[in-house]
Write a protein that holds these residues in place. Structure first.
Motif: not given
Length: 494
Positions: A82-83, A205-207, A225-226, A230-231
């Motif tokens: 997932n994801g 959302e920003a990036f 992710m690291l 999470h954009g």
């Protein structure tokens, strides 16, 4: 152990895989599959991974059983995950054929000093690995890895702020966006100065970005992710219809792919004003069209020299850029700072204005190329080399800056040059006759390699001579030809 030492240990494992014929880039991708599982364990985030495919499932197996399980793991996580798991493992496959090599890598990763790695930041560790890959000229990875000193300076000058939507339409490994996030975190106490809603916007959302190459997209996802970003990082082509939806950004920071590349980013979208086969010019059109037309949205884009002077459609695109935007600064970059050697590049800084006409009045050009050291592994390019440029860029009154490298050209001056922006280079004080000579150390190393090759051939000839000393009938026609070749090359006097 510091992250730099851990990166070197991880990189040394590449030697283990030479017998499997694995390239540097394949090795980093393979490491990404394994490091994701290990890092999820170290950060107590294994809950997002099916229990049968967590890190310990690798550590508990050996030999062929380990290899079989690992291949099943890649397949299942790519199909059923997932994801972010599915995005990282999508279409994943292993290039490791020898079970003992896989086991060696798993054991070595497990034995690293993960306490120190977490202290310094797993994201920084992974970025160090990506940079190491880019610095290896044989890997070809330099085409998507922008040197970190350049990224840091660009981000500092463009100064993205919390609440702004930032994008990289040619994301590579997401280095620009990660640096932008780090810049904002440093000014907001890791976002603790923001409200909970504002902090969530920054993380989720920003990036955003777009990356065309599947394996590079995988690296970008892992890198983001690291760094707790999470954009949306889309897998696709900005120069296709996908790019039509990318608009209304406050900040765009990017280094579009330069040079030719098999299966490259040909233009397939029909909403750009000017049609050209030049990828960089198409990216430039996309970038200034994708900015908010509010007088505040801004961009910095790394582009090769040809974008500055290409005629025909190129001149029309530059005119359109200077009409719609305030192209206030061009930085002429030194050669040798990219791992793709010899490429001449520039950074264009501009702001999208509210109207579409006559917004560029003056263009300031800083020449950081002429009379500069020859950069490479022995002369690294650092942020300190930008100090004078940053001082000039941020000056309250640019006309008062006393720096021969910093010069201004009016819009009328540029119009007289048919809108060519190949301007601002100062007089070259070097001996032009020697400009293109190779680095003497590189030449010496190349000569040594050739001598080693010649010595190997010579030893083979000597061994053969000894073997046939008393048996001349064994000197075949092929060997006689080898002797003759060696004699002609001066490697052995037959």
């Amino acid at each position: 152990m510091r992250n730099q030492e851990i990166v070197q240990k991880l990189w040394n494992l590449c030697n283990v895989l030479r017998d499997d014929g694995i390239t540097y880039h394949q090795y980093v991708t393979e490491l990404t599959y394994l490091l994701f599982l290990k890092m999820m364990k170290e950060t107590d985030n294994e809950g997002i991974i099916p229990e049968q495919y967590r890190w310990d499932s690798l550590e508990q197996r050996h030999g062929l059983e380990l290899t079989t399980h690992y291949r099943r793991l890649l397949l299942e996580l790519g199909q059923e995950g997932n994801g972010i798991i599915k995005q990282i493992y999508m279409n994943a496959s292993s290039n490791i054929d020898e079970p003992k090599n896989l086991e060696k890598i798993v054991r070595s990763i497990d034995q690293l000093d993960w306490y120190s790695a977490k202290e310094e930041g797993l994201g920084d560790l992974y970025e160090g690995l990506l940079e190491k890959n880019a610095s290896e000229t044989k890997s070809g990875a330099g085409q998507y890895f922008t040197p970190r000193p350049l990224i840091d300076v660009i981000v500092k000058l463009v100064d993205p702020k919390p609440g702004e939507r930032c994008n990289d339409p040619a994301a590579g490994t997401f280095g620009f966006m990660i640096a932008a996030d780090s810049h904002m975190r440093s000014k907001t106490d890791e976002y603790f100065d923001l409200s909970e809603k504002e902090a969530e916007f920054q993380r989720n959302e920003a990036f955003t970005g777009v990356e065309l190459v599947k394996d590079t997209h995988r690296l970008a996802m892992m890198n983001a992710m690291l760094h707790d970003l999470h954009g949306d990082i889309m897998l696709g082509d900005t120069l296709s219809d996908l790019g039509k939806s990318l608009k209304n950004f406050d900040v765009i920071l990017t280094n579009p792919p330069f040079g030719t590349k098999q299966g490259g980013e040909g233009l397939t979208r029909d909403d750009l004003t000017f049609t050209t086969s030049n990828k960089q010019l198409n990216f430039l059109q996309h970038i200034y069209r994708a900015l908010n037309a509010n007088g505040k949205a801004r961009a910095a884009v790394v582009l090769p020299d040809n974008v500055l002077f290409e005629g025909g459609v190129g001149a029309k695109i530059r005119e359109d850029l200077m009409n719609k935007c305030n192209l206030h600064t061009i930085l002429r970059l030194p050669t040798g700072i990219f791992y793709a050697q010899g490429v001449k590049t520039n950074v264009l800084f501009f702001t999208r204005e509210k109207t579409d006409k006559d917004n560029t009045k003056d263009v300031w050009v800083y020449d950081l190329r002429t009379n500069m050291p020859k950069f490479g592994k022995r002369t690294p390019f650092t942020t300190a080399h930008f100090d004078a440029f940053m001082e000039a860029y941020t000056a309250t009154e640019r006309n008062s800056v006393q720096d021969e490298r910093f010069n201004v050209f009016t819009r009328e001056d540029i119009r007289k040059k048919d809108d060519s922006l190949d301007i601002g280079l100062i007089a070259d004080e070097s001996l032009s006759a020697y400009d293109d000579l190779p680095d003497p150390i590189d030449s010496a190393e190349e000569a040594i390699a050739k001598l080693d090759e010649a010595m190997t051939l010579l030893l083979e000839v000597v061994a053969e001579l000894k073997a046939v000393e008393n048996k001349p009938e064994y000197v075949t026609e092929d060997r006689q030809e080898l002797f003759q070749v060696a004699e002609v090359r001066g490697e052995y006097n037959v």
